[in-house]
Design an enzyme around this catalytic site. Structure first.
Site, PDB file in Angstrom:
ATOM      1  N   ASP A 266     -10.618  -3.986  -4.229  1.00  0.00           N
ATOM      2  CA  ASP A 266     -10.382  -3.249  -2.973  1.00  0.00           C
ATOM      3  C   ASP A 266     -11.709  -3.041  -2.235  1.00  0.00           C
ATOM      4  O   ASP A 266     -11.983  -1.964  -1.680  1.00  0.00           O
ATOM      5  CB  ASP A 266      -9.649  -1.921  -3.194  1.00  0.00           C
ATOM      6  CG  ASP A 266      -9.019  -1.411  -1.895  1.00  0.00           C
ATOM      7  OD1 ASP A 266      -9.217  -2.052  -0.834  1.00  0.00           O
ATOM      8  OD2 ASP A 266      -8.341  -0.371  -1.928  1.00  0.00           O
TER       9      ASP A 266
ATOM     10  N   HIS B 262       0.900  -1.163   0.000  1.00  0.00           N
ATOM     11  CA  HIS B 262       0.000   0.000   0.000  1.00  0.00           C
ATOM     12  C   HIS B 262       0.934   1.208   0.000  1.00  0.00           C
ATOM     13  O   HIS B 262       1.551   1.526   1.018  1.00  0.00           O
ATOM     14  CB  HIS B 262      -0.875  -0.056   1.255  1.00  0.00           C
ATOM     15  CG  HIS B 262      -1.629   1.198   1.567  1.00  0.00           C
ATOM     16  ND1 HIS B 262      -2.997   1.270   1.544  1.00  0.00           N
ATOM     17  CD2 HIS B 262      -1.212   2.436   1.932  1.00  0.00           C
ATOM     18  CE1 HIS B 262      -3.394   2.489   1.872  1.00  0.00           C
ATOM     19  NE2 HIS B 262      -2.319   3.220   2.125  1.00  0.00           N
TER      20      HIS B 262
HETATM   21  O1  DOR Z   1     -10.013   3.098   1.149  1.00  0.00           O
HETATM   22  C1  DOR Z   1      -9.421   2.206   1.727  1.00  0.00           C
HETATM   23  N1  DOR Z   1     -10.061   1.395   2.598  1.00  0.00           N
HETATM   24  N2  DOR Z   1      -8.126   2.050   1.519  1.00  0.00           N
HETATM   25  C2  DOR Z   1      -7.381   1.192   2.239  1.00  0.00           C
HETATM   26  O2  DOR Z   1      -6.207   1.085   1.976  1.00  0.00           O
HETATM   27  C3  DOR Z   1      -7.999   0.415   3.335  1.00  0.00           C
HETATM   28  C4  DOR Z   1      -9.429   0.240   3.126  1.00  0.00           C
HETATM   29  C5  DOR Z   1     -10.167  -0.254   4.333  1.00  0.00           C
HETATM   30  O3  DOR Z   1      -9.691  -1.179   4.998  1.00  0.00           O
HETATM   31  O4  DOR Z   1     -11.251   0.286   4.621  1.00  0.00           O
HETATM   32 ZN    ZN Z   2      -4.615  -0.048   0.526  1.00  0.00          ZN
END
Ligand code: DOR
Ligand code: ZN
Length: 411
Positions: free
Chosen positions: A292, A166
């Site tokens: 994601d 990340h």
């Molecule tokens: O937007 C995000 N949400 N980016 C991340 O890197 C983690 C993720 C989360 O775990 O909610």
């Molecule tokens: Zn991330």
């Protein structure tokens, strides 16, 4: 392999491919008529957040697996930012046990790079590898200490574990909550510069070069990152990369109405960045499309923009949004299947995945013509935080099979 043909599945495995071969294989087959549809190797999402253990009100392993099946994914990799963090064998064991009791979608846990995701000391890689983690990541957080990242790459490589980074410099992010620029200034929100990402992409490429360890870069969002990855690949470094549908579908404009469903890390960027990400997908710089999927409840999202959690759900919209890239001629269907199945399988060394004789029958059937309006209320995910609600999309999974078992079928 491209063509119109039959696939015969026996005892959960691919027993024959080809009309003639299938005829001789099985005398009383149960037939799934997929004529006019696209039959592809089961899709793999290599970047999912299941919120169990710890935040089951956002998602459980069971609801996350159902959402995956609904979206056409036969396999998912779950990030370790749970509570407790997956930085040890007992949490990995727990995730795998829960996954075994879910709908059948394969779950591959990703272990933490650093203990507790604190960025201070390495987690127990050998122990986690033995328990079944497939890769390592502190996703949600960067590893700010370059020396720790160097050691992580060295040790992980020794265990044959891929590091997924990340990429974010937290000092540059500071209190930023959206992309830095005129839009942020107008909205009165603190911005995150593109350099916050690319500085770390450059550092991690340098550390991969130093250690010889493979490195996978998560959720690429900027033009600069695409350029750095393209250059690193041209130099033959073992770098792979992914982006997520929101980075090629949306821009920072999506937050203009302070829509917290579009608040995500890294933030949505400008049209120039979006187009560069598309270019990276088209020329192979970006190997993978990953969701994601980051579920959050109204408790974290129905608040002021500054205070809202980062993340949006993606398992049930990833495929249709990616099919848009085919519709606009940026990718062909083969490229799409590569980015959502073949490449993740290769990067994660999942050799049992793919439509080959003897492999488990992990199969996704896609109806390319199906037009529908995204309705988050019909999602299997427990959460509703999507900026795509109400979008008119075309093409989606109508059947998902794992090891010969149908885990989702549209009725
Ligand atoms: O937007 C995000 N949400 N980016 C991340 O890197 C983690 C993720 C989360 O775990 O909610
Ligand atoms: Zn991330």
């Amino acid at each position: 392999m491209d063509g119109v043909t039959d696939i015969c599945i026996e005892n959960g495995k691919i027993a024959a491919i080809g009309n003639e071969k299938c005829k001789t294989q099985n005398r009383k087959p149960k037939i799934i008529d997929a004529s006019g549809k696209l039959v592809v190797p089961g899709l793999i999402d290599m970047h999912t957040h299941l919120r169990e253990p710890g935040h089951e009100y956002k998602e459980t392993i069971r609801t996350g697996c159902l959402a995956a099946a609904h979206g056409g994914f036969s396999s998912i990799c779950c990030m370790p930012n749970t509570e407790p963090v997956n930085d040890n064998q007992s949490v990995t064991d727990y995730i795998l046990r829960q996954a075994n009791m879910a709908c059948g979608v394969r779950v591959y846990p990703v272990g933490a790079i650093s203990r507790g995701l604190c960025g201070q000391g390495l987690a127990e890689y050998g122990e986690m590898k033995a328990a079944g983690v497939i890769a390592l990541s502190d996703d949600g957080h960067p590893v700010m200490d370059a020396q720790l990242m160097r050691r992580a790459l060295e040790y992980a490589n020794g265990f044959g574990l891929l590091v997924i980074s990340h990429c974010e410099d937290q000092n540059l992010t500071a209190h930023g909550v959206m992309n830095e620029g005129v839009t942020a200034t107008r909205l009165g929100l603190a911005g995150i510069p593109n350099a916050s990402e690319s500085v770390m992409v450059a550092r991690d490429i340098a550390l991969s070069e130093l250690t010889g360890a493979p490195l996978h870069i998560a959720h690429v969002s900027t033009e600069g990152s695409v350029r750095l990855i393209r250059d690193a690949k041209a130099r033959g470094l073992p770098i792979t990369a992914e982006t997520a549908p929101h980075y090629f579908s949306l821009t920072e404009e999506a937050v203009i109405n302070y829509d917290t469903n579009a608040k995500v890390h890294p933030p949505l960027r400008t049209a120039k960045d979006r187009d560069a990400v598309r270019g990276g997908l088209a020329d192979g710089t970006i190997d993978v499309i990953a969701s994601d999927h980051a579920p959050h409840s109204t408790v974290e999202k129905d608040v002021e923009f500054d205070a809202a959690a980062n993340g949006l759900i993606g398992l049930e919209t990833s495929l249709p949004l990616s099919l848009k890239l085919v519709a606009i001629g940026l990718l062909n269907l083969g490229d799409l299947v590569a980015k959502m199945s073949v490449n993740p399988a290769r990067i994660l060394k999942l050799s049992h995945i793919g439509l080959k004789l003897g492999n488990p029958a992990d199969v996704t059937v896609i109806d390319l013509e199906k037009e529908f309006k995204v309705d988050a209320n019909t999602f299997c995910s427990k959460s509703r935080n999507t900026p795509f609600n109400g979008w008119q999309l075309k093409g989606r999974a109508i059947l998902t099979m794992v090891g010969g078992k149908v885990v989702y079928r549209e009725n």
